[in-house]
Design an enzyme around this catalytic site. Structure first.
Site, PDB file in Angstrom:
ATOM      1  CE  LYS A  22      -1.786   1.650   4.006  1.00 48.14           C
ATOM      2  NZ  LYS A  22      -1.501   3.072   4.277  1.00 48.14           N
ATOM      3  CG  ASN A  23       2.140   2.730   3.520  1.00 47.55           C
ATOM      4  OD1 ASN A  23       0.994   3.052   3.165  1.00 47.55           O
ATOM      5  ND2 ASN A  23       2.454   2.513   4.774  1.00 47.55           N
ATOM      6  NE  ARG A  94      -1.688  12.288   7.561  1.00 48.82           N
ATOM      7  CZ  ARG A  94      -1.726  13.614   7.732  1.00 48.82           C
ATOM      8  NH1 ARG A  94      -2.873  14.209   7.931  1.00 48.82           N
ATOM      9  NH2 ARG A  94      -0.625  14.311   7.672  1.00 48.82           N
ATOM     10  CB  CYS A 118      -5.401  11.058  10.726  1.00 53.93           C
ATOM     11  SG  CYS A 118      -3.960  10.188  11.308  1.00 53.93           S
ATOM     12  NE  ARG A 123       0.001  10.709   9.708  1.00 51.88           N
ATOM     13  CZ  ARG A 123      -0.412   9.661   8.991  1.00 51.88           C
ATOM     14  NH1 ARG A 123      -1.575   9.107   9.238  1.00 51.88           N
ATOM     15  NH2 ARG A 123       0.339   9.205   8.008  1.00 51.88           N
ATOM     16  CB  ILE A 329       6.649   7.210  14.532  1.00 53.15           C
ATOM     17  CG1 ILE A 329       7.915   6.352  14.475  1.00 53.15           C
ATOM     18  CG2 ILE A 329       6.352   7.901  13.203  1.00 53.15           C
ATOM     19  CD1 ILE A 329       9.172   7.077  14.067  1.00 53.15           C
ATOM     20  NE  ARG A 399      -7.921   4.862   4.822  1.00 48.56           N
ATOM     21  CZ  ARG A 399      -7.415   6.030   5.250  1.00 48.56           C
ATOM     22  NH1 ARG A 399      -7.883   6.586   6.351  1.00 48.56           N
ATOM     23  NH2 ARG A 399      -6.462   6.636   4.584  1.00 48.56           N
TER      24      ARG A 399
HETATM   25  C1  EPZ Z   1       3.961   7.175   6.157  1.00 46.50           C
HETATM   26  O1  EPZ Z   1       3.209   8.254   6.709  1.00 46.50           O
HETATM   27  C2  EPZ Z   1       3.036   5.976   6.100  1.00 46.50           C
HETATM   28  N1  EPZ Z   1       1.892   6.271   5.255  1.00 46.50           N
HETATM   29  C3  EPZ Z   1       2.547   5.633   7.506  1.00 46.50           C
HETATM   30  O2  EPZ Z   1       1.762   4.443   7.408  1.00 46.50           O
HETATM   31  C4  EPZ Z   1       3.762   5.333   8.384  1.00 46.50           C
HETATM   32  O3  EPZ Z   1       3.321   5.074   9.700  1.00 46.50           O
HETATM   33  C5  EPZ Z   1       4.710   6.541   8.375  1.00 46.50           C
HETATM   34  O4  EPZ Z   1       5.081   6.849   7.004  1.00 46.50           O
HETATM   35  C6  EPZ Z   1       5.981   6.276   9.161  1.00 46.50           C
HETATM   36  O5  EPZ Z   1       6.642   5.161   8.639  1.00 46.50           O
HETATM   37  C7  EPZ Z   1       2.033   6.143   3.907  1.00 46.50           C
HETATM   38  O6  EPZ Z   1       3.093   5.806   3.395  1.00 46.50           O
HETATM   39  C8  EPZ Z   1       0.817   6.409   3.077  1.00 46.50           C
HETATM   40  P1  EPZ Z   1       6.046  10.590   8.250  1.00 46.50           P
HETATM   41  P2  EPZ Z   1       3.823   9.755   6.701  1.00 46.50           P
HETATM   42  O7  EPZ Z   1       6.027  11.787   7.401  1.00 46.50           O
HETATM   43  O8  EPZ Z   1       4.574   9.951   5.448  1.00 46.50           O
HETATM   44  C9  EPZ Z   1       5.822  13.953  11.620  1.00 46.50           C
HETATM   45  C10 EPZ Z   1      -0.086   3.050   7.717  1.00 46.50           C
HETATM   46  O9  EPZ Z   1      -0.575   2.533   8.734  1.00 46.50           O
HETATM   47  N2  EPZ Z   1       5.889  14.919  10.510  1.00 46.50           N
HETATM   48  O10 EPZ Z   1       7.271   9.722   8.273  1.00 46.50           O
HETATM   49  O11 EPZ Z   1       2.717  10.688   7.016  1.00 46.50           O
HETATM   50  C11 EPZ Z   1       4.484  13.226  11.656  1.00 46.50           C
HETATM   51  O12 EPZ Z   1       3.541  13.995  12.363  1.00 46.50           O
HETATM   52  C12 EPZ Z   1       0.361   4.493   7.732  1.00 46.50           C
HETATM   53  O13 EPZ Z   1       0.087   2.436   6.619  1.00 46.50           O
HETATM   54  C13 EPZ Z   1       5.991  16.289  10.808  1.00 46.50           C
HETATM   55  O14 EPZ Z   1       6.002  16.687  11.961  1.00 46.50           O
HETATM   56  O15 EPZ Z   1       4.813   9.647   7.936  1.00 46.50           O
HETATM   57  C14 EPZ Z   1       4.816  11.937  12.356  1.00 46.50           C
HETATM   58  O16 EPZ Z   1       4.761  12.167  13.747  1.00 46.50           O
HETATM   59  C15 EPZ Z   1       0.082   5.184   9.070  1.00 46.50           C
HETATM   60  N3  EPZ Z   1       6.046  17.167   9.775  1.00 46.50           N
HETATM   61  C16 EPZ Z   1       6.250  11.652  11.925  1.00 46.50           C
HETATM   62  O17 EPZ Z   1       6.771  12.892  11.416  1.00 46.50           O
HETATM   63  C17 EPZ Z   1       6.027  16.768   8.462  1.00 46.50           C
HETATM   64  O18 EPZ Z   1       6.091  17.623   7.563  1.00 46.50           O
HETATM   65  C18 EPZ Z   1       6.361  10.595  10.844  1.00 46.50           C
HETATM   66  O19 EPZ Z   1       5.665  11.070   9.742  1.00 46.50           O
HETATM   67  C19 EPZ Z   1       5.921  15.386   8.177  1.00 46.50           C
HETATM   68  C20 EPZ Z   1       5.862  14.480   9.213  1.00 46.50           C
END
Ligand code: EPZ
Length: 420
Positions: A22-23, A94, A118, A123, A329, A399
């Site tokens: 998916k990701n 998202r 969410c 996020r 995270i 989803r």
């Molecule tokens: C991706 O989300 C995945 N989603 C998530 O999987 C996964 O948990 C996450 O990466 C971490 O591995 C998809 O790929 C569609 P991040 P993403 O940006 O890109 C903070 C699932 O269950 N952050 O690495 O949104 C954020 O708030 C989903 O399949 C900022 O503060 O994750 C979070 O606390 C859930 N500012 C942390 O970083 C930003 O601009 C990690 O977010 C971006 C992120």
């Protein structure tokens, strides 16, 4: 709303086919915006988020053709006629925010709804926006929307990410493929799905090096061309079913599963008492004795993935001894805890850590899914529990996981979906 009825207590034995990730797939679909030619994706998972992404791309004007009529292969291509990503789609998924970079790179403008929070956290997308500004974008937030322009096109530069954000890495990576000059993304995320995206973009004519190293170097090109790409297997789906083997005391063949993609999860499984071997068909997982409690901390890849935290917690709930899981995270990713406790687990949350005291057995109960991975955590608990578990709000599960009840029932689970 559909619900699952699960009657637990049966070890799972048999084969489960691991689908496309998916990701990875969601971002690979967005990469189709970077060229007017056809990008063909195969091994596409049949899940709700992929359908939502298809709808988003179609409203941008590109054609998304279901090549086999069963959702397993898509051809994406055509001209972008609309550079706005509306709130009703972005708030639902998202990952929609990832169209921002490609729209700026191709059309030099974009109006994308802010995703909002969410269930698992606020996020924010500040790193996406700051990084694009470093590449020359002018960004204004107004009325809940990101209004971005790059009148002279994007210009390559050095972007240092304060945190190895998966989404920020992907947005900037895709934008940089068409920027003028060289871009360096320092402290880039190293998840295998990003490696899959890099491989596809390079097949489309991009010039990207450093995949998996933490520093991505992209030399911009004038345009990208079409390609064909097979989406990598879903490592989180694979790890999830490994926990199903563990919690039920079973033995599963996960067809297409790749041990190397799972990194820290394999070590955690083996420490807990689940044997993992790479075979020619994929990954074999089986319980070899009593489950033992362990301590886990979620981290960016190659650390233990946050997307496996809820599933592992369910398994540790019936392990011998105590365990501690620290979620670094996301700030609110323990919503499965009260539901697991209703099934007889003994879990206490202290800030970003959960203390789990293993119990001999869980009891079936009516429980509610709150987010994608939490919903599977409750299925795992139901598979091991005495008695009947009813899981409501299964739309969370749909989803991101394909045909769960079919895959589990084929391995002996007593599980049925009740349409509602
Ligand atoms: C991706 O989300 C995945 N989603 C998530 O999987 C996964 O948990 C996450 O990466 C971490 O591995 C998809 O790929 C569609 P991040 P993403 O940006 O890109 C903070 C699932 O269950 N952050 O690495 O949104 C954020 O708030 C989903 O399949 C900022 O503060 O994750 C979070 O606390 C859930 N500012 C942390 O970083 C930003 O601009 C990690 O977010 C971006 C992120």
């Amino acid at each position: 709303m559909d619900r699952f009825i699960i009657r637990g207590g049966k070890p799972l034995h048999g084969e489960i086919t691991i689908g496309g990730a998916k990701n990875a797939g969601l971002k690979l679909m967005v990469a189709g915006l970077l060229t007017g030619e056809r990008l063909v994706l195969t091994n596409v998972p049949r899940i709700a988020d992929i359908a939502t992404m298809r709808d988003l791309l179609v409203q941008h004007g590109v054609a998304v053709e279901d090549l086999n009529g069963d959702g397993s292969s898509y051809s994406i291509g055509g001209e972008i006629t609309n550079t706005e990503a509306p709130y009703d789609i972005v708030s639902k998924m998202r990952a929609s925010i990832l169209v921002l970079g490609p729209l700026l790179a191709r059309c030099r403008k974009a109006r994308v709804s802010l995703p909002g929070g969410c269930a698992i956290g606020t996020r924010p997308v500040d790193m996406h926006l700051k990084g694009l500004e470093t590449l020359g974008a002018e960004i204004r937030l107004e009325g809940g929307y990101i209004n971005a322009t790059a009148p002279n096109g994007l210009i390559g530069d050095r972007v240092i990410l304060p945190f190895a954000s998966v989404g920020a890495t992907e947005n900037l990576l895709m934008a940089a493929t068409l920027a003028k000059g060289r871009t360096e993304i320092v402290n880039a995320a190293r998840e295998p799905e990003i490696g899959d995206l890099v491989a596809c973009l390079n097949a489309m004519g991009a010039k990207i090096t450093g995949s998996g190293s933490g520093t991505l170097v992209i030399d911009g090109v004038d345009s990208l061309h079409g390609a064909e790409h097979r989406i990598m297997p879903d490592r989180i789906e694979c790890g999830t079913y490994a926990c199903a083997a563990g919690i039920t005391g079973g033995d599963l063949k996960l067809l297409g599963g790749r041990v190397d993609d799972l990194g820290a999860v394999v070590r955690a499984l083996e420490e807990t008492g689940v044997e993992v071997t790479q075979e020619s068909y994929g990954m074999r997982v089986r319980r070899t004795g009593a489950l033992r409690g362990i301590d886990i901390m979620t981290e960016p890849y190659p650390g233990f993935p946050t997307d496996m935290q809820a599933q592992f917690m369910a398994m540790l709930a019936v392990a011998e001894g105590a365990s501690m899981i620290t979620e670094t995270i996301f700030e609110n990713r323990f919503m499965h805890v009260p539901e697991l406790n209703r099934m007889g687990a003994r879990i206490n949350v202290h800030g970003s850590s959960a203390i789990i005291r293993g119990v001999h057995a869980l009891s079936g109960a009516p429980v509610m899914a709150t987010d994608l991975r939490a919903s599977f955590s409750l299925i795992l608990a139901g598979l091991a529990a005495h008695g009947e578990t009813t899981l409501s709000r299964v739309y969370h599960l749909d989803r991101g996981y394909e045909a769960v009840e079919k895959k589990l029932a084929a391995c002996g689970a007593n599980i049925e979906r009740v349409k509602g």
